[in-house]
Design an enzyme around this catalytic site. Structure first.
Site, PDB file in Angstrom:
ATOM      1  N   HIS A   1       0.807  -1.279  -0.112  1.00 26.59           N
ATOM      2  CA  HIS A   1      -0.030   0.071   0.105  1.00 26.59           C
ATOM      3  C   HIS A   1       0.956   1.171  -0.178  1.00 26.59           C
ATOM      4  O   HIS A   1       1.188   1.647   1.037  1.00 26.59           O
ATOM      5  CB  HIS A   1      -0.835  -0.061   1.227  1.00 26.59           C
ATOM      6  CG  HIS A   1      -1.663  -1.093   1.334  1.00 26.59           C
ATOM      7  ND1 HIS A   1      -1.518  -2.455   1.687  1.00 26.59           N
ATOM      8  CD2 HIS A   1      -3.323  -1.368   0.990  1.00 26.59           C
ATOM      9  CE1 HIS A   1      -2.326  -3.283   1.652  1.00 26.59           C
ATOM     10  NE2 HIS A   1      -3.441  -2.713   1.438  1.00 26.59           N
TER      11      HIS A   1
ATOM     12  N   GLY B   1      -3.992  -3.588  11.509  1.00 28.82           N
ATOM     13  CA  GLY B   1      -4.316  -4.025  10.181  1.00 28.82           C
ATOM     14  C   GLY B   1      -5.792  -4.107  10.095  1.00 28.82           C
ATOM     15  O   GLY B   1      -6.529  -3.805   9.233  1.00 28.82           O
TER      16      GLY B   1
ATOM     17  N   LEU C   1      -8.804  -2.646  10.691  1.00 29.37           N
ATOM     18  CA  LEU C   1      -8.984  -1.106  10.982  1.00 29.37           C
ATOM     19  C   LEU C   1      -9.771  -0.812  12.260  1.00 29.37           C
ATOM     20  O   LEU C   1     -10.716  -1.568  12.581  1.00 29.37           O
ATOM     21  CB  LEU C   1      -9.686  -0.558   9.823  1.00 29.37           C
ATOM     22  CG  LEU C   1      -8.855  -0.760   8.423  1.00 29.37           C
ATOM     23  CD1 LEU C   1      -9.630  -0.192   7.343  1.00 29.37           C
ATOM     24  CD2 LEU C   1      -7.657  -0.043   8.679  1.00 29.37           C
TER      25      LEU C   1
ATOM     26  N   ASP D   1      -9.456   6.989   7.232  1.00 32.91           N
ATOM     27  CA  ASP D   1     -10.844   6.793   7.187  1.00 32.91           C
ATOM     28  C   ASP D   1     -11.549   5.604   7.544  1.00 32.91           C
ATOM     29  O   ASP D   1     -12.413   5.785   8.208  1.00 32.91           O
ATOM     30  CB  ASP D   1     -11.426   7.087   5.786  1.00 32.91           C
ATOM     31  CG  ASP D   1     -10.832   8.361   5.138  1.00 32.91           C
ATOM     32  OD1 ASP D   1     -11.107   9.685   5.789  1.00 32.91           O
ATOM     33  OD2 ASP D   1     -10.073   8.385   4.016  1.00 32.91           O
TER      34      ASP D   1
ATOM     35  N   HIS E   1      -4.229   3.375  -3.497  1.00 34.72           N
ATOM     36  CA  HIS E   1      -4.372   2.614  -2.330  1.00 34.72           C
ATOM     37  C   HIS E   1      -3.571   1.527  -1.963  1.00 34.72           C
ATOM     38  O   HIS E   1      -2.638   1.371  -1.012  1.00 34.72           O
ATOM     39  CB  HIS E   1      -5.800   2.356  -1.958  1.00 34.72           C
ATOM     40  CG  HIS E   1      -5.934   1.628  -0.623  1.00 34.72           C
ATOM     41  ND1 HIS E   1      -6.157   1.999   0.727  1.00 34.72           N
ATOM     42  CD2 HIS E   1      -5.978   0.261  -0.530  1.00 34.72           C
ATOM     43  CE1 HIS E   1      -6.298   0.974   1.283  1.00 34.72           C
ATOM     44  NE2 HIS E   1      -6.147  -0.151   0.583  1.00 34.72           N
TER      45      HIS E   1
ATOM     46  N   GLU F   1     -18.204  -4.101  24.328  1.00 41.15           N
ATOM     47  CA  GLU F   1     -17.249  -5.237  24.446  1.00 41.15           C
ATOM     48  C   GLU F   1     -16.035  -5.063  23.727  1.00 41.15           C
ATOM     49  O   GLU F   1     -14.899  -5.542  24.167  1.00 41.15           O
ATOM     50  CB  GLU F   1     -18.134  -6.485  23.985  1.00 41.15           C
ATOM     51  CG  GLU F   1     -19.293  -6.919  25.121  1.00 41.15           C
ATOM     52  CD  GLU F   1     -20.488  -6.110  24.857  1.00 41.15           C
ATOM     53  OE1 GLU F   1     -20.541  -5.252  23.675  1.00 41.15           O
ATOM     54  OE2 GLU F   1     -21.400  -6.111  25.497  1.00 41.15           O
TER      55      GLU F   1
ATOM     56  N   PHE G   1     -21.325 -12.981  24.218  1.00 42.00           N
ATOM     57  CA  PHE G   1     -20.941 -11.731  23.687  1.00 42.00           C
ATOM     58  C   PHE G   1     -19.478 -11.494  23.274  1.00 42.00           C
ATOM     59  O   PHE G   1     -18.860 -10.641  22.902  1.00 42.00           O
ATOM     60  CB  PHE G   1     -21.495 -10.433  24.337  1.00 42.00           C
ATOM     61  CG  PHE G   1     -23.003 -10.541  24.545  1.00 42.00           C
ATOM     62  CD1 PHE G   1     -23.892 -10.717  23.474  1.00 42.00           C
ATOM     63  CD2 PHE G   1     -23.603 -10.218  25.752  1.00 42.00           C
ATOM     64  CE1 PHE G   1     -25.167 -10.787  23.817  1.00 42.00           C
ATOM     65  CE2 PHE G   1     -24.828 -10.225  25.804  1.00 42.00           C
ATOM     66  CZ  PHE G   1     -25.719 -10.542  24.974  1.00 42.00           C
TER      67      PHE G   1
ATOM     68  N   HIS H   1     -21.728 -16.988  32.468  1.00 44.56           N
ATOM     69  CA  HIS H   1     -23.059 -17.433  31.601  1.00 44.56           C
ATOM     70  C   HIS H   1     -22.810 -18.417  30.574  1.00 44.56           C
ATOM     71  O   HIS H   1     -23.066 -17.860  29.477  1.00 44.56           O
ATOM     72  CB  HIS H   1     -23.773 -16.380  31.560  1.00 44.56           C
ATOM     73  CG  HIS H   1     -24.340 -15.497  32.608  1.00 44.56           C
ATOM     74  ND1 HIS H   1     -23.542 -14.677  33.446  1.00 44.56           N
ATOM     75  CD2 HIS H   1     -25.807 -15.221  33.090  1.00 44.56           C
ATOM     76  CE1 HIS H   1     -24.033 -14.451  34.675  1.00 44.56           C
ATOM     77  NE2 HIS H   1     -25.310 -14.328  34.287  1.00 44.56           N
TER      78      HIS H   1
ATOM     79  N   HIS I   1     -28.948 -15.521  24.931  1.00 44.66           N
ATOM     80  CA  HIS I   1     -27.863 -15.401  25.975  1.00 44.66           C
ATOM     81  C   HIS I   1     -27.148 -16.973  26.030  1.00 44.66           C
ATOM     82  O   HIS I   1     -26.170 -16.735  26.935  1.00 44.66           O
ATOM     83  CB  HIS I   1     -28.493 -14.781  27.079  1.00 44.66           C
ATOM     84  CG  HIS I   1     -28.970 -13.338  27.092  1.00 44.66           C
ATOM     85  ND1 HIS I   1     -29.319 -12.896  26.009  1.00 44.66           N
ATOM     86  CD2 HIS I   1     -28.387 -12.336  27.693  1.00 44.66           C
ATOM     87  CE1 HIS I   1     -29.850 -11.543  26.233  1.00 44.66           C
ATOM     88  NE2 HIS I   1     -28.872 -11.368  27.274  1.00 44.66           N
TER      89      HIS I   1
HETATM   90  C1  LIG Z   1     -11.713  -4.551   9.726  1.00 46.68           C
HETATM   91  C2  LIG Z   1     -11.120  -4.093   8.422  1.00 46.68           C
HETATM   92  N1  LIG Z   1     -11.990  -4.275   7.355  1.00 46.68           N
HETATM   93  C3  LIG Z   1     -11.521  -4.002   6.123  1.00 46.68           C
HETATM   94  C4  LIG Z   1     -10.209  -4.193   5.790  1.00 46.68           C
HETATM   95  C5  LIG Z   1      -9.439  -4.190   4.571  1.00 46.68           C
HETATM   96  N2  LIG Z   1      -9.010  -2.546   4.084  1.00 46.68           N
HETATM   97  C6  LIG Z   1      -7.787  -2.509   4.464  1.00 46.68           C
HETATM   98  S1  LIG Z   1      -7.292  -0.725   4.079  1.00 46.68           S
HETATM   99  C7  LIG Z   1      -9.093  -0.406   3.518  1.00 46.68           C
HETATM  100  C8  LIG Z   1      -9.682   0.968   3.327  1.00 46.68           C
HETATM  101  C9  LIG Z   1      -9.226   1.978   4.485  1.00 46.68           C
HETATM  102  O1  LIG Z   1      -9.490   3.186   3.999  1.00 46.68           O
HETATM  103  P1  LIG Z   1      -8.504   4.370   4.678  1.00 46.68           P
HETATM  104  O2  LIG Z   1      -8.438   4.179   5.904  1.00 46.68           O
HETATM  105  O3  LIG Z   1      -9.074   5.423   4.112  1.00 46.68           O
HETATM  106  O4  LIG Z   1      -7.181   3.974   3.926  1.00 46.68           O
HETATM  107  P2  LIG Z   1      -6.422   4.527   2.592  1.00 46.68           P
HETATM  108  O5  LIG Z   1      -7.108   4.093   1.553  1.00 46.68           O
HETATM  109  O6  LIG Z   1      -6.949   6.327   2.937  1.00 46.68           O
HETATM  110  O7  LIG Z   1      -5.209   4.436   2.700  1.00 46.68           O
HETATM  111  C10 LIG Z   1      -9.756  -1.522   3.741  1.00 46.68           C
HETATM  112  C11 LIG Z   1     -11.232  -1.753   3.608  1.00 46.68           C
HETATM  113  C12 LIG Z   1      -9.165  -4.120   7.101  1.00 46.68           C
HETATM  114  N3  LIG Z   1      -7.915  -4.139   6.899  1.00 46.68           N
HETATM  115  N4  LIG Z   1      -9.704  -3.868   8.083  1.00 46.68           N
HETATM  116 MG   LIG Z   2      -8.575   7.210   3.562  1.00 48.31          MG
END
Ligand SMILES: Cc1ncc(C[n+]2csc(CCOP(=O)(O)OP(=O)(O)O)c2C)c(N)n1
Ligand SMILES: [Mg+2]
Length: 656
Positions: free
Chosen positions: A30, A119, A121, A157, A261, A406, A432, A456, A468
């Site tokens: 990336h 990683g 996100l 984002d 990206h 959680e 949960f 539980h 539950h």
């Molecule tokens: C929980 C999760 N869902 C999906 C992904 C796959 N993924 C990696 S980067 C990305 C897009 C993220 O966008 P942004 O944070 O804006 O990064 P940019 O493109 O600006 O570098 C996705 C969907 C991930 N790494 N983690």
């Molecule tokens: Mg972005």
């Protein structure tokens, strides 16, 4: 600290060049995020971040979390350029290749300067909240001389869209974690395209609404970045800095678009970027003057480190802080005395109650334990006399009211454990665990000592019904590599589970605990749970059957064995509080406990999948459907967990 503004542009371009060249060499990765945030990161690392490249584990360093972990080349570049021993340039050349510490996403267990694995996100920010909590807590206990640092996050984002972000920032705002600063890569691009495809949120307003300070800057204007970061650092609230950037900045034909990206730029665009940036060096070469500017960045931190060492040398608290940061428990954990009290008076209690009793002993003896619950304190029984509330006015407290969060809780626990100096435990209902499952997975992956108190644990919770009642959860948690899943049968096994979870500073554990009372099944102090499964009852008559059970079903297994013995059929009872520990025993031990040539029967009030590994072609007594809403004893009978329903199945298999 680098104050020569003319140096900043070339320093940032060094990040851009390394990132685009490493991604190109790996033919995957990336480039967009590291190139877009290179300017912000350069200002942060050269003017704000407190770090000593020679001492990556110095406890009072600022924590830097790259929540947008896909931009891993950003942190690899920063660490290498600023003079950390790892990663080397050779590691960077081998980005994303087998055995390179420069893995696709940053891994805390591969590089010292990587504070946490990111990683997935959103979890980076949520872990950073835990780190900032740990810092305030240890500051309250050890004072400014020993603990006084910030937590800086770079997030994209995606991190801000994820639901866990909401949980994490709500907690941080309430706890007034002013030393937490999040730098948002506001590039308006995600993988699929423009962020307007999927969001119209006023993010600054949302953060402000949760008690954060917010500001914005032009993420390519060094002076404006420095102004915003200084504002963030000074504000007593946690801060969000919206850094308006261009993704892939520096790649003239691709910057600003979503295609930059997560794909190599290609040879032509890399050549164009070199031209555009005025970068004439060959791949993986950094001009000496630029490198020397980078090497300057760690100097202020090194000086701060030396001053800290001088203070620590004079402090009578430094030894205790060092013990906690090393993750070593006190010599007396309170375990032995507590076990003796149980043997003297074996209680018939729910294992969640037994956990509370054990916690009273352990939290009194182990000051680094910090507990909490996701709003189920009275059900999980996680609060003890020693763990007074942790809050914005009481950072010295040891009990976190996480609220109904959680996922945020589990991620914060990881952050606290990774920060060091704290052994976090936190509770919710076992069912949960799915809400926080990925954070539990990240506990295991990162080798954090996070301890999950999941009460539980079966249909034994009764009337709340199938929403539950965990059915698949115990087994599905066992699927997570490295995670220890304890399902203790009584108070002694519960105490042992706690002791074992606490003793392993490199592993995370789950305690699956009953709501309902359970009779004591163990009456001796030998630490039998350490072997994961052990023979609890020896067959009297010639052994025909081995019953292996966990948790609330161990007492039932004893009754089944007694019924078989009454018919002249010898039956062992094996209690198996932790299959992961059992799997780690040698073959001879395992074969002795679960021998070949006899009928082996598992009994667990959960899915049967997985049990054939232990019983071969024997019988698996369990339930592969959802539960129902009724009193617990009715449910156990209905779903077949009774002597009357189990014994005939065993007799049939024995051909009797
Ligand atoms: C929980 C999760 N869902 C999906 C992904 C796959 N993924 C990696 S980067 C990305 C897009 C993220 O966008 P942004 O944070 O804006 O990064 P940019 O493109 O600006 O570098 C996705 C969907 C991930 N790494 N983690
Ligand atoms: Mg972005």
């Amino acid at each position: 600290m680098t104050r020569d503004p003319a140096a900043l542009g070339p320093m940032a371009n060094a990040i851009r060049a390394l990132s685009m060249d490493a991604v190109q060499a790996a033919n995957s990765g990336h480039p967009g995020m590291p190139m877009g945030m290179a300017d912000v990161a350069t200002v942060l690392w050269s003017q704000f971040l407190k770090f000593d490249p020679a001492a990556p584990k110095w406890s009072d360093r600022d924590r830097f979390v790259l929540s947008a972990g896909h931009g891993s080349m950003l942190i690899y570049s920063l660490l290498h350029l600023s003079g950390y021993a790892s990663p080397t340039m050779q590691d960077i050349r081998n980005f994303r290749q087998m055995n390179s510490v420069c893995a696709g996403h940053p891994e805390n267990f591969l590089i010292d300067g990587v504070e946490c694995t990111t990683g997935p996100l959103g979890q980076g920010i949520a872990m950073a909240v835990g780190m900032a909590m740990a810092e305030r807590h240890l500051n309250a206990q050890f004072g400014d001389d020993l603990v006084d640092h910030k937590t800086w996050v770079i997030a994209g984002d995606g991190c801000l869209m994820e639901g866990v972000n909401h949980e994490a920032i709500g907690l941080a705002g309430t706890l007034k974690l002013g030393r937490l600063n999040v730098l948002w890569d506001d590039n308006k691009i995600t993988i699929d395209g423009d962020t307007s495809l999927s969001t119209s949120e006023d993010i600054l307003a949302r953060y402000a609404a949760t008690g954060w300070h917010t500001t914005s800057c032009d993420g390519h204007d060094f002076a404006d970045i420095a102004r915003a970061l200084a504002e963030a650092a000074a504000d007593p609230r946690p801060s969000l800095v919206a850094c308006r950037t261009v993704i892939g900045k520096g790649a003239p034909n691709k910057q600003g678009g979503h295609n930059v990206h997560g794909a190599p730029l290609g040879a032509d665009e890399i050549a164009a970027a070199r031209e555009y940036l005025g970068w004439t060096s060959a791949p993986f070469e950094v001009p000496a003057d630029i490198l020397s500017h980078w090497r300057e960045t760690g100097k202020a931190g090194a000086a701060a480190h030396a001053e800290w060492q001088a203070r620590a040398a004079k402090s009578d608290k430094a030894g205790e802080l060092a013990r906690r940061m090393a993750g070593d428990l006190p010599a007396d954990t309170g375990f032995d005395a507590y076990i003796q009290s149980l043997i003297a008076n074996p209680p018939k209690v729910a294992t969640r109650k037994a956990s509370e009793m054990a916690l009273e002993a352990f939290t009194a003896a182990i000051p680094e334990m910090v507990g909490g619950s996701a709003d189920l304190t009275g059900s999980n029984l996680t609060k003890t006399k020693s763990t007074t509330p942790f809050g914005a006015d009481s950072y010295d407290g040891r009990y976190v009211y996480y609220g109904i969060r959680e996922f945020g809780m589990a991620a914060a626990m990881n952050g606290m454990a990774l920060h060091g100096g704290i052994v976090p435990y936190g509770g919710t209902f076992l069912v949960f665990a799915d809400y926080c499952r990925n954070a539990i997975r990240m506990s295991a992956l990162q080798h954090t000592r996070a301890i999950y108190v999941l009460s539980h644990d079966s249909i034994g919770l009764g009337e709340d019904g199938p929403t539950h009642q965990p059915v698949e959860h115990v087994m599905s948690l066992r699927l997570i590599p490295g995670l220890k899943v304890f399902r203790p049968a009584d108070a002694i096994e519960t105490a042992e589970a706690w002791a074992l979870a606490l003793a392993d500073k490199h592993a995370s554990s789950v305690l699956a605990l009953s709501r309902q009372n359970l009779p004591p099944v163990r009456f001796d102090a030998e630490m039998k749970s350490a072997k994961g499964a052990y023979r609890l009852v020896d067959a009297t008559a010639a052994r025909k059957v081995v019953l292996v059970a966990t948790g609330s079903e161990v007492a039932l297994a004893k009754d089944v064995a007694a019924a078989l013995e009454a018919q002249g059929l010898g039956a062992d009872v094996v209690s198996a509080p932790c299959l992961e520990l059992f799997d780690a025993q040698d073959a001879a031990y395992r074969a002795d406990v679960l021998p070949a040539g006899v009928l082996k029967v598992s009994i667990e009030a959960g899915v049967t999948m997985g049990w054939h590994k232990y019983v071969g072609d024997g019988l698996t007594i369990g339930m592969d459907t959802f539960g129902a809403s009724a009193p617990a004893d009715v449910l156990f009978d209905h779903f077949g967990f009774s002597v009357d329903k189990i014994v005939p199945q065993i007799l049939a298999r024995l051909g009797n």
